[in-house]
Motif scaffolding. Structure first.
Motif, PDB file in Angstrom:
ATOM      1  N   CYS A  11      85.465  -3.534 -61.228  1.00 49.84           N
ATOM      2  CA  CYS A  11      86.228  -2.683 -62.154  1.00 49.84           C
ATOM      3  C   CYS A  11      85.391  -1.716 -62.976  1.00 49.84           C
ATOM      4  O   CYS A  11      85.948  -0.769 -63.546  1.00 49.84           O
ATOM      5  CB  CYS A  11      87.121  -3.530 -63.040  1.00 49.84           C
ATOM      6  SG  CYS A  11      86.242  -4.383 -64.342  1.00 49.84           S
ATOM      7  N   GLY A  12      84.079  -1.894 -63.060  1.00 47.89           N
ATOM      8  CA  GLY A  12      83.254  -0.944 -63.823  1.00 47.89           C
ATOM      9  C   GLY A  12      83.831  -0.723 -65.211  1.00 47.89           C
ATOM     10  O   GLY A  12      84.108  -1.661 -65.952  1.00 47.89           O
ATOM     11  N   GLU A  57      84.205  -7.922 -62.767  1.00 53.45           N
ATOM     12  CA  GLU A  57      82.985  -7.117 -62.834  1.00 53.45           C
ATOM     13  C   GLU A  57      81.793  -8.063 -62.774  1.00 53.45           C
ATOM     14  O   GLU A  57      81.808  -9.135 -63.358  1.00 53.45           O
ATOM     15  CB  GLU A  57      82.995  -6.280 -64.128  1.00 53.45           C
ATOM     16  CG  GLU A  57      81.732  -5.518 -64.449  1.00 53.45           C
ATOM     17  CD  GLU A  57      81.174  -4.654 -63.321  1.00 53.45           C
ATOM     18  OE1 GLU A  57      81.892  -3.808 -62.768  1.00 53.45           O
ATOM     19  OE2 GLU A  57      79.982  -4.836 -62.997  1.00 53.45           O
ATOM     20  N   LYS A  58      80.779  -7.617 -62.025  1.00 52.92           N
ATOM     21  CA  LYS A  58      79.622  -8.482 -61.796  1.00 52.92           C
ATOM     22  C   LYS A  58      78.675  -8.509 -63.002  1.00 52.92           C
ATOM     23  O   LYS A  58      77.986  -9.496 -63.226  1.00 52.92           O
ATOM     24  CB  LYS A  58      78.868  -7.950 -60.571  1.00 52.92           C
ATOM     25  CG  LYS A  58      77.880  -8.885 -59.961  1.00 52.92           C
ATOM     26  CD  LYS A  58      77.399  -8.301 -58.655  1.00 52.92           C
ATOM     27  CE  LYS A  58      76.362  -9.168 -57.999  1.00 52.92           C
ATOM     28  NZ  LYS A  58      75.920  -8.575 -56.734  1.00 52.92           N
ATOM     29  N   PHE A  59      78.629  -7.413 -63.730  1.00 48.95           N
ATOM     30  CA  PHE A  59      77.619  -7.305 -64.795  1.00 48.95           C
ATOM     31  C   PHE A  59      78.262  -7.301 -66.175  1.00 48.95           C
ATOM     32  O   PHE A  59      79.202  -6.555 -66.435  1.00 48.95           O
ATOM     33  CB  PHE A  59      76.773  -6.042 -64.596  1.00 48.95           C
ATOM     34  CG  PHE A  59      76.058  -6.034 -63.282  1.00 48.95           C
ATOM     35  CD1 PHE A  59      74.958  -6.858 -63.065  1.00 48.95           C
ATOM     36  CD2 PHE A  59      76.516  -5.240 -62.237  1.00 48.95           C
ATOM     37  CE1 PHE A  59      74.315  -6.878 -61.833  1.00 48.95           C
ATOM     38  CE2 PHE A  59      75.880  -5.259 -60.999  1.00 48.95           C
ATOM     39  CZ  PHE A  59      74.768  -6.085 -60.799  1.00 48.95           C
ATOM     40  N   ARG A 110      81.172  -5.075 -68.133  1.00 48.58           N
ATOM     41  CA  ARG A 110      82.418  -5.678 -68.619  1.00 48.58           C
ATOM     42  C   ARG A 110      82.618  -5.367 -70.107  1.00 48.58           C
ATOM     43  O   ARG A 110      83.728  -5.075 -70.546  1.00 48.58           O
ATOM     44  CB  ARG A 110      82.446  -7.180 -68.390  1.00 48.58           C
ATOM     45  CG  ARG A 110      83.818  -7.758 -68.779  1.00 48.58           C
ATOM     46  CD  ARG A 110      83.937  -9.203 -68.463  1.00 48.58           C
ATOM     47  NE  ARG A 110      83.127 -10.014 -69.350  1.00 48.58           N
ATOM     48  CZ  ARG A 110      83.474 -11.210 -69.794  1.00 48.58           C
ATOM     49  NH1 ARG A 110      84.634 -11.729 -69.434  1.00 48.58           N
ATOM     50  NH2 ARG A 110      82.688 -11.905 -70.568  1.00 48.58           N
ATOM     51  N   GLU A 111      81.517  -5.398 -70.863  1.00 49.39           N
ATOM     52  CA  GLU A 111      81.614  -5.062 -72.295  1.00 49.39           C
ATOM     53  C   GLU A 111      82.107  -3.627 -72.462  1.00 49.39           C
ATOM     54  O   GLU A 111      82.961  -3.349 -73.306  1.00 49.39           O
ATOM     55  CB  GLU A 111      80.244  -5.228 -72.979  1.00 49.39           C
ATOM     56  CG  GLU A 111      79.901  -6.671 -73.294  1.00 49.39           C
ATOM     57  CD  GLU A 111      81.000  -7.370 -74.094  1.00 49.39           C
ATOM     58  OE1 GLU A 111      81.472  -6.796 -75.076  1.00 49.39           O
ATOM     59  OE2 GLU A 111      81.387  -8.495 -73.721  1.00 49.39           O
ATOM     60  N   LEU A 132      89.842  -9.092 -68.198  1.00 47.04           N
ATOM     61  CA  LEU A 132      88.567  -8.781 -67.539  1.00 47.04           C
ATOM     62  C   LEU A 132      87.713 -10.024 -67.380  1.00 47.04           C
ATOM     63  O   LEU A 132      87.374 -10.673 -68.371  1.00 47.04           O
ATOM     64  CB  LEU A 132      87.812  -7.739 -68.368  1.00 47.04           C
ATOM     65  CG  LEU A 132      88.537  -6.399 -68.557  1.00 47.04           C
ATOM     66  CD1 LEU A 132      87.894  -5.603 -69.685  1.00 47.04           C
ATOM     67  CD2 LEU A 132      88.556  -5.598 -67.271  1.00 47.04           C
ATOM     68  N   ASN A 133      87.381 -10.350 -66.137  1.00 48.76           N
ATOM     69  CA  ASN A 133      86.544 -11.534 -65.881  1.00 48.76           C
ATOM     70  C   ASN A 133      85.195 -11.116 -65.324  1.00 48.76           C
ATOM     71  O   ASN A 133      85.118 -10.139 -64.582  1.00 48.76           O
ATOM     72  CB  ASN A 133      87.182 -12.419 -64.804  1.00 48.76           C
ATOM     73  CG  ASN A 133      88.443 -13.096 -65.286  1.00 48.76           C
ATOM     74  OD1 ASN A 133      88.852 -12.926 -66.429  1.00 48.76           O
ATOM     75  ND2 ASN A 133      89.065 -13.841 -64.393  1.00 48.76           N
ATOM     76  N   LEU A 134      84.187 -11.905 -65.654  1.00 48.48           N
ATOM     77  CA  LEU A 134      82.920 -11.731 -64.962  1.00 48.48           C
ATOM     78  C   LEU A 134      83.056 -12.429 -63.624  1.00 48.48           C
ATOM     79  O   LEU A 134      83.587 -13.543 -63.557  1.00 48.48           O
ATOM     80  CB  LEU A 134      81.795 -12.426 -65.726  1.00 48.48           C
ATOM     81  CG  LEU A 134      80.915 -11.626 -66.664  1.00 48.48           C
ATOM     82  CD1 LEU A 134      79.741 -12.492 -67.087  1.00 48.48           C
ATOM     83  CD2 LEU A 134      80.435 -10.322 -66.065  1.00 48.48           C
TER      84      LEU A 134
END
Ligand code: SAM
Lengths: 54, 152
Positions: free
Chosen positions: B26-27, B86-88, B92-93, B110-112
């Protein structure tokens, strides 16, 4: 694509990518059809939006 | 990614408020924000004030505000199933901040996680996946964008 097929069978995927040929090849490999596609100029990149049924 | 392009993807997909949606990479959450605005019937770009047409002579700001208020009065604040992975953490922040600025942080979840590992996905079934994988134009030459498309 295997992840998607296992987890989202029956869902709609819309994806924007510059790796169009590779994406088409992968779809074919997994037996998925493109329902619609659109060409887009994204900055300086020629990209495509694909709509597929998983 | 431009918000209008994200909206175009959602239109092509046939997204509406009744559908469950996930963006697996999701960037900054552009696609998810546009989905939330669409679900809430909030006009695209509703926060923007610097439209070029506001500079032409015949522009009447009172009429503009009346139309704006009229459109916004038709919006709702429902909570819809709009998810992002989102991986990072730093991305995500950023996505969280963007969602808060757009006023949709209460309906975008939003999940990591890792798009390549479905054990990190939310326990929901999804009608739609809309995603914009990394282009990696420079990286593609070195590490193979094409291979990442394949693994995905
Ligand atoms: C092109 S950006 C998405 C931009 C987004 N559509 C926007 O406009 O804000 C791709 C994102 O995917 C994330 N990403 C890359 N590989 C991932 C993976 N395996 N799982 C989850 N996210 C990933 C990257 O960190 C990056 O934020």
């Amino acid at each position: 694509m295997k992840t998607l097929k296992d987890r989202f069978s029956g869902s709609i995927l819309v994806l924007i990518t510059a790796a169009c040929r590779k994406f088409m090849y992968v779809l074919e490999e997994f037996g998925l059809d493109v329902l619609e596609e659109r060409n887009v100029l994204h900055g300086n990149l020629n990209v495509k939006i694909f709509k597929c049924k998983i | 990614m431009k918000p209008l392009l994200a909206l175009a993807m959602l239109e092509l997909a046939g997204y509406d408020y009744g559908k469950t949606l996930i963006d697996l990479m999701c960037g900054g959450a552009t696609i998810l924000i546009e989905a939330a605005l669409k679900a809430r019937n909030i006009p695209h770009n509703y926060l923007r004030r610097d439209f070029s047409f506001t500079k032409i002579n015949v522009f009447d700001s009172r009429v503009f505000e009346i139309f704006r208020e009229n459109f916004l009065s038709q919006s709702n604040n429902g909570v819809y199933k709009i998810y992002g992975i989102e991986k990072f953490e730093h991305h995500r922040e950023g996505a969280k901040i963007n969602c808060a600025k757009a006023g949709v942080d209460d309906t975008v979840f939003l999940n990591l996680g890792d798009a390549l590992d479905y054990r990190t996905y939310p326990q929901e079934s999804f009608d739609m996946i809309a995603t914009n994988p990394p282009y990696g134009v420079r990286m593609a030459i070195k590490h193979g964008l094409k291979n990442s498309i394949h693994s995905f």
